[in-house]
Design a protein around this motif. Sequence first.
Motif, PDB file in Angstrom:
ATOM      1  N   ALA A  14       0.831  -1.211   0.000  1.00  0.00           N
ATOM      2  CA  ALA A  14       0.000   0.000   0.000  1.00  0.00           C
ATOM      3  C   ALA A  14       0.862   1.256   0.000  1.00  0.00           C
ATOM      4  O   ALA A  14       0.460   2.297  -0.518  1.00  0.00           O
ATOM      5  N   ILE A  15       2.062   1.175   0.543  1.00  0.00           N
ATOM      6  CA  ILE A  15       3.008   2.312   0.553  1.00  0.00           C
ATOM      7  C   ILE A  15       3.331   2.726  -0.882  1.00  0.00           C
ATOM      8  O   ILE A  15       3.551   3.906  -1.152  1.00  0.00           O
ATOM      9  N   LEU A  16       3.334   1.750  -1.797  1.00  0.00           N
ATOM     10  CA  LEU A  16       3.651   2.036  -3.195  1.00  0.00           C
ATOM     11  C   LEU A  16       2.605   2.943  -3.844  1.00  0.00           C
ATOM     12  O   LEU A  16       2.848   3.505  -4.903  1.00  0.00           O
ATOM     13  N   LEU A  17       1.450   3.074  -3.221  1.00  0.00           N
ATOM     14  CA  LEU A  17       0.402   3.966  -3.740  1.00  0.00           C
ATOM     15  C   LEU A  17       0.705   5.434  -3.481  1.00  0.00           C
ATOM     16  O   LEU A  17       0.113   6.303  -4.107  1.00  0.00           O
ATOM     17  N   LEU A  18       1.610   5.712  -2.561  1.00  0.00           N
ATOM     18  CA  LEU A  18       1.857   7.108  -2.185  1.00  0.00           C
ATOM     19  C   LEU A  18       2.337   7.962  -3.350  1.00  0.00           C
ATOM     20  O   LEU A  18       1.871   9.087  -3.521  1.00  0.00           O
ATOM     21  N   LEU A  19       3.248   7.456  -4.145  1.00  0.00           N
ATOM     22  CA  LEU A  19       3.739   8.249  -5.283  1.00  0.00           C
ATOM     23  C   LEU A  19       2.632   8.503  -6.306  1.00  0.00           C
ATOM     24  O   LEU A  19       2.405   9.665  -6.674  1.00  0.00           O
TER      25      LEU A  19
END
Length: 185
Positions: A14-19
Amino acid sequence: MYDTEVTHRSGPGAILLLLPLGVGALVAVALGRYGTLHEPTGFAVGVAGFSGALPMKAWLTTGALLLAAVQLFSALVMWGRIRLDMPWIYGVHRWSGRLAFLLTLPVAFHCLYALGARYDDTRVLVHSLAGCFFYGIFTTKMLALSRRGIPGWAFPILGGLAFTALVALWLTSSLWFFTTAGLKW
């Protein structure tokens, strides 16, 4: 392409969604800011076959909405919510999305360049915000699709948000136009 294992995974991916979310937010804010700073010209694009800019925008947005309905149906089939054996549905999903997006471009260009963003009328305010949000969430979804490790749950949410924004755009523009001016071409 979409398996149930990926669909239900969450966690660090889910961290990969930040960008993608950050870039999408920047797109939405940039469009809204441009719409308020740019001096509207009153004219932006030729209306090729339409009687005016408003009918062009209403019909192109209606076409985009119909293609978005195809997107919704094909996504439900792809994700197994509607059980049909349609191996070609992935192509239908991709191409209906591409065509829907292309139909929105002259509309958005005309809205931003010729009219600008306005916040003095509730309908136009909702329309302006929904338009900025649509392009922001669309950007987020397209960037997320190209990244490995994004949780599968993100795609139906992003697609659903894009669909909802397009419905809001249609309700505040095309429906308004058709009920005010009739079904003009």
